[in-house]
Each structure stands twice: as C-alpha cells, then as structure tokens.
Design an enzyme around this catalytic site. Structure first.
Site, PDB file in Angstrom:
ATOM      1  N   HIS A  84       0.823  -1.222   0.000  1.00 36.61           N
ATOM      2  CA  HIS A  84       0.000   0.000   0.000  1.00 36.61           C
ATOM      3  C   HIS A  84       0.849   1.261   0.000  1.00 36.61           C
ATOM      4  O   HIS A  84       0.347   2.336  -0.314  1.00 36.61           O
ATOM      5  CB  HIS A  84      -1.072  -0.023   1.095  1.00 36.61           C
ATOM      6  CG  HIS A  84      -0.620   0.269   2.488  1.00 36.61           C
ATOM      7  ND1 HIS A  84      -0.368  -0.708   3.423  1.00 36.61           N
ATOM      8  CD2 HIS A  84      -0.393   1.444   3.120  1.00 36.61           C
ATOM      9  CE1 HIS A  84      -0.013  -0.153   4.563  1.00 36.61           C
ATOM     10  NE2 HIS A  84      -0.019   1.157   4.413  1.00 36.61           N
ATOM     11  N   ASP A 222       1.248  -7.719   2.232  1.00 31.82           N
ATOM     12  CA  ASP A 222       1.351  -6.277   1.980  1.00 31.82           C
ATOM     13  C   ASP A 222       2.809  -5.824   1.819  1.00 31.82           C
ATOM     14  O   ASP A 222       3.348  -5.137   2.674  1.00 31.82           O
ATOM     15  CB  ASP A 222       0.672  -5.527   3.136  1.00 31.82           C
ATOM     16  CG  ASP A 222       0.330  -4.093   2.771  1.00 31.82           C
ATOM     17  OD1 ASP A 222       0.863  -3.592   1.759  1.00 31.82           O
ATOM     18  OD2 ASP A 222      -0.456  -3.463   3.502  1.00 31.82           O
ATOM     19  N   SER A 590       3.977   2.127   8.512  1.00 35.22           N
ATOM     20  CA  SER A 590       3.779   1.169   7.437  1.00 35.22           C
ATOM     21  C   SER A 590       5.081   0.943   6.704  1.00 35.22           C
ATOM     22  O   SER A 590       5.751   1.901   6.319  1.00 35.22           O
ATOM     23  CB  SER A 590       2.742   1.691   6.451  1.00 35.22           C
ATOM     24  OG  SER A 590       1.479   1.359   6.902  1.00 35.22           O
TER      25      SER A 590
END
Ligand code: ARG
Ligand code: GLU
Length: 655
Positions: A84, A222, A590
């Site tokens: 992402h 991810d 992240s």
C-alpha cells in the site's frame, strides 16, 4: 462507599505510569531504554541501534516517500516496504496491456527495474538535541510568543543551513518535541532514483481489502520491493541510466527462523502522529463528537459508493481507491472510539487532572488544566464546524472539480456524486448553526427550497457549481480556519507548560515524545489478544487461512489461481503469513522493519488491530497490537508466485 473505592481502584490500575511495551523512543536516546530492552530479550547494544561513529541499524531504515517507512535488505540498495506504500507507483506503471496492480510486477534483471519520478527515500545521518541553540537569546520575561517563534525560526534556519552546507543530497529539519520543550535537529540524505523491482498481484498484496483492513486474523501479503540507485560516487543523483545500485552503510539480515508467541521484537520506523498527553476535554471531544459524527458521515458516503460499485464492475474500478481511503480512517475511528470508552480514558484523565491540579497549586503550573478546559470549550464548536466542512461539503467532487478546473472523468461517476451532494449538503445544513455558513448558502437555500432542486442546478450549470464552491471554500478559509488555527496555537502554548508540568509531577515516569514522523524505536513481544469475551486470537496466521477465506465470488477474497495450485501441491499448509506483536506503532510505521532480538528482519509492519487504535491517545497492553507481514511469506511469494528468487542471491539469510 464501596463503590467509590472500587472506582478508585479501577482508576489506579489504569494509571500505571508507563504500561508495558508502550512508547516510541528516539533512537539517539535509546541508551535510556536499552536496559529494559535487554531485560526483555534484546541481544544487541544501543550503539547497534543508533550510532554516528559506525554503521548501525538506523542506516538500514528510510522514510519512504512522504509517509511510509522502508528498509534496506542488500548491499545493492534493495528495499522492502508495503504494497500500500508502493501502490501509487505500481499504479502509474500500469496500463490495460500491463496491469501490474492486478497481475503483479517482477523485474527479472536490473535493466527491467522501473524508475519512479518524484519518489524519494531519506536516510537519517544524525539527530541531535539542539534545544539550547534553538532557544539561545530567549528571554522569557521580555519576549512574547511571537518574538519567541521568530527567534526559534532564526536559530533553526541557521542550524539547518550549517547542517546541509557540505554534502550532496543533505536535508535538515528542526523538530519541536513535547510541545516545544525540546528541539532536535535531524539531518537526512535524500536519494531520488528509486526503482520498482517487484510487487505481488493485488489479490495477494491487498488480500482481504477493506473487509480485513485493521483486522485480525489477517492474511495480507502487503509488500513491494524497490531499489535505490546512486551516482558512481554512491551519492544521490537524479535518475540516470548510468546510475548504480546504492551501497548502504548497513543492510538487514533476513531471519528464516520465524517468530513465536513471547518473542522479543522491535519496530524501527517513522510513526506519524500521536497525542498521548492531551487533556480529558480533548479526548471527550474525539470520543463523543468527532469520531461518532465523522463515522456516521462516512457511513453514508461509503453506502452510496458501495451501492453503485455493487451494481457495476466499471464503477467498482473507478471508485475502489476512493472507497479505500474513505474507509480506512472510518474503520480506525470506530475502533478508537470503542477503545477510549472501554479504557474509561475520559474519567481516568479527569482524575489525573484533579491530582495534577492539587500538586500544581502554588507552582507555575497552577491553573493549567483549567485553562485547557476553557480553551477547548471555546474551540470545540468551531472545530466541529471545521471538521464538518471537511467531511461534507468539501468532499463533493463536482465542487472540487469546478474549482480546480480539473475534470477527472476517468474515475468519476456522476450518480454517486449527485446523491452524495444531497446527503452531504443536508448533513452540513442540519448539523451546523447558520453562523458557520456563508450568506450565499443561506440565500440559495431559501431560493431553491430543496437540496434536490439545488443539486439539479449545480450539476447542470458550471456557474452555479462554481458560485457554491467559491462561497463554501472562501467561508471555510476566511471564517473557519483562522479562528481554529488561533485557538489551536493558544492550546499548544498551554500544552508546553502542561507537558513540562506532567514531567515534573510524575518524575519517575519515562516519557516519550509524541510521534511526528521522526525515526523511532518501539519494542515489545509477539502476542495474541482477547478481542471480546470467550475469544482468544493466536498471533500467527498461515496460508491455510488464505485458502479458508478464498472465494472467487468475493472480490476481496479472490486469490490468484497460482496460489490455489501451489497449495494443492501440498506442503505449504503451515506457511506463516502475518503475526501480531505489542509494538506501539501508528500511521507512518507502514513498511517498517520488524526485527528480532538479534536485530534481524522477521517482518514488515503494515497495520494495527482496530480494537487497539486508541493507542494514538492511550496504549492498552492487553489489546494494542501491530500487525506484521511475516518475512517468510514475502520470500514464499517472491519465489513461488513471482519466480524472482534470483533476488535471494543478494540477500543475507540467518536462522
Ligand atoms: N490500515 C492500514 C493503514 O492505515 C492499511 C491501509 C491500506 N489498506 C486498505 N485496505 N485500505 O495504512
Ligand atoms: N497502515 C498504516 C500506515 O500506512 C499503519 C497502521 C497504523 O496506523 O498503525 O502507516
């Protein structure tokens, strides 16, 4: 009487000064925590985490783009981050012929790696406490706040200019910590030739989509892979075919030993924003007003989008990215509101403020908490209007497009926007008193008599759309934003005292500065949790769970056929996919490396569990968990799905 005692006991338990595993620590000050880290299993030293004299783990961590983290995993500049985080770059390289989002992308040699104009990564060269220099010349008795700020700016500019003087690609910033009680200089080296190496298909990298977002059990692969390039001298350079892979001072070894419940882990990355020391009134506003109202407004918008997305595949593609970004915070706020209530954060803070006020009587901190309560009382109605503008009228695409003169018809579906117009204008009108609305709005409302009629006019006539857009935007920026900004500044000024007061009041407590996208270390252990009564979540998920979720009819759970085939071959049932730990993280973390006790890479952070998202305000060790991709799943996907295991040659593996 008994009740009072019980309540006091609950408050007392919740008020432990620093709960286990809470905290986002400054790497340069990690020596203050290293004893605790080692007691919990860490095998390395403070110098291994951060050093200016020798290569250390900080040299393997970067700020990726403007809001993610990445880590170096080879001595040829190979970098891991989240899918992402790489999403928009993967998207830009995608076309109908090469849909890398859908199918994945794997460079099979270096010449196939794809450049990404505008993408940068920043390495931290050093960080330094510059409080004394920044406040040099400050005379509290003689200077007002404006003069103080001017002085700080002047001193900071000089520090930054000196820091970047010699050195290609150096950038510097001076950041206020603890509401301006401390200042740190950060010196970075920024590289600007960063190429895409690999990405799994979205059905792996975004597996579970919005359904599983912020949730456990989780099975999202991810990750995406990039490579940093440099000039021949290893220094930052603009994209050039002749550039060479960057040789980092340090790269991470990859552990294939895996993790199990109880294992020490730490996360090294760039958390974006937390508010751990705010007043009960600020929490009350978030819990009772801001979160519930924003959730309700977004529920409406998401419902409108979903209705049309369910009816048409084309609309689903057009709106999937918009839907994801609206849904992400919407879901997070739900967990946050619940967590704040469950932890009784408002009464706990009120009790703390009472005890603080008693202690502060007669000191320079006297009255600080009352002043904050008064300022919030003045700010909150205005701030509510501010948030309403941003969540309602300013989200109407028609009004944005006519204003910017950019008509993105590719990702636009008018029926959604028309229904959204009626719903958001109505919500805005009903929720706010007329004093927060522009006169133009009040006149037109009377003239049209209904939102439906007004909508028809706005969508038929550019001038009508433009007039409304201008009226709302201008009123927002001239009548709403300035007083909110001013009140927020006054509030932050009081927080400077309140923060310092809290540090004196609880002089045994280990404080850490709120997150502000600067590099931090969070540490904890692999751990499951109890989301609700009678349910225990194990901390490790496996490929078996992906197959269990697999459903070709549900977009979020439709896995690529290749994964089904691999699984059918047998032997991969226990392949680990994701794991939970108690590391205190937030947005910006992240892509952060998750390291084991020996400092080797075991995972990549990508999310938190939604029941624990109140950790931006208060950390509950029972329920706050970060979610990481197990690095062994990344290796599995590279090899079995991407057939790009030639990349393993440049990685260093340990057990
Ligand atoms: N919740 C994660 C974060 O806050 C992931 C968001 C992207 N994924 C998604 N399904 N929307 O960034
Ligand atoms: N997904 C978030 C990010 O992009 C991390 C989740 C969190 O808020 O902890 O940074």
């Amino acid at each position: 009487m008994k009740k009072i005692f019980l309540f006091a006991a609950i408050l007392g338990a919740a008020l432990q000064p620093l709960k286990a595993d809470e905290g986002m620590w400054l790497p340069a000050l990690i020596s203050q925590r290293i004893g605790d880290m080692q007691a919990k299993g860490f095998q390395l030293t403070a110098e291994d985490i951060y050093s200016v004299n020798q290569a250390s783990l900080k040299d393997a961590v970067v700020l990726f783009g403007s809001g993610c983290t990445g880590e170096l995993v080879s001595d040829a500049g190979l970098l891991f981050t989240n899918h992402h985080c790489g999403y928009s770059f993967i998207q830009r390289h995608s076309s109908v012929e090469h849909d890398y989002l859908k199918d994945g992308f794997w460079a099979m040699n270096r010449s196939q790696e794809l450049p990404n104009p505008g993408l940068t990564v920043r390495f931290l060269e050093r960080m330094e406490d510059v409080t004394a220099t920044v406040l040099k010349g400050y005379k509290p008795a003689k200077m007002d706040e404006e003069q103080r700020q001017a002085l700080i700016k002047k001193n900071s500019d000089k520090l930054k200019a000196d820091a970047v003087k010699e050195g290609n690609g150096l950038k510097a910033s001076v950041e206020a910590l603890y509401y301006g009680n401390q200042y740190f200089l950060f010196v970075f080296r920024e590289y600007r030739d960063v190429r895409l190496v690999g990405a799994p298909p979205s059905s792996i990298g975004k597996f579970g989509g919005e359904t599983d977002n912020w949730m456990w059990p989780r099975h999202t692969g991810d990750f995406s892979i990039f490579r940093i390039y440099a000039g021949q001298d290893n220094m930052p350079a603009d994209y050039n075919e002749a550039n060479v892979p960057y040789r980092p001072k340090k790269s991470l070894k990859i552990s294939r030993a895996g993790v199990k419940e109880g294992d020490f882990t730490f996360v090294y990355g760039c958390p974006g924003s937390t508010q751990e020391y705010i007043h009960s009134e600020a929490v009350r506003y978030i819990q009772d007003v801001s979160d519930p109202e924003k959730i309700a407004l977004r529920t409406t918008r998401l419902g409108l989008m979903k209705k049309h997305m369910d009816q048409s595949q084309a609309v689903r593609i057009q709106y999937s990215s918009k839907f994801a970004s609206v849904a992400n915070a919407w879901k997070k706020w739900q967990g946050e509101e619940k967590g704040l209530r469950k932890n009784k954060v408002v009464p706990v803070k009120q009790d703390y403020e009472k005890r603080f006020a008693e202690w502060a009587a007669g000191t320079r901190y006297e009255g600080v908490t009352d002043r904050l309560a008064q300022l919030y009382a003045a700010r909150n109605p205005l701030y509510r209007a501010y948030e309403y503008y941003r969540e309602t009228v300013l989200t109407i695409e028609r009004l944005q497009m006519v204003r910017s003169n950019r008509f993105n018809t590719k990702d636009y579906y008018r029926p959604i926007d028309e229904e959204s117009f009626v719903a958001m204008m109505t919500a805005f009108d009903q929720a706010l008193e007329d004093i927060y609305k522009p006169p133009y709005f009040l006149d037109k409302r009377a003239q049209y008599g209904s939102m439906e009629a007004w909508k028809d006019a706005v969508f038929a006539d550019d001038n009508e759309a433009k007039a409304l857009s201008d009226a709302l935007n201008n009123h927002f920026s001239t009548a709403i934003v300035p007083p909110v900004t001013e009140l927020n500044q006054s509030i932050n000024l009081v927080y400077r005292d309140y923060m310092q007061g809290q540090m004196e009041f609880e002089n045994e407590r280990n404080f850490y500065p709120d997150a502000n996208l600067t590099l931090r270390v969070a540490y904890g252990k692999v751990a499951g949790y109890r989301p609700v009564d009678a349910v225990w979540y194990n901390p490790v998920s496996t490929l078996r769970g992906i197959i269990e979720k697999d459903n070709p009819d549900i977009f979020d759970y439709n896995i690529p056929q290749v994964l089904r085939d691999i699984y059918a071959r047998g032997g991969f049932e226990d392949q680990p996919v994701c794991f939970l730990a108690t590391n205190h993280t937030t947005g910006g973390n992240s892509g952060s490396p998750v390291l084991n006790a020996d400092g080797n890479l075991v995972g990549i952070n990508f999310d938190r569990v939604w029941e624990g998202t109140m950790s931006d305000l208060v950390y509950d060790p029972e329920i706050c968990r970060n979610i990481s991709l197990d690095v062994r799943y990344l290796l599995f996907v590279i090899k079995e799905v991407g057939h790009a295991d030639y990349l393993f040659d440049e990685m260093v593996f340990v057990d």
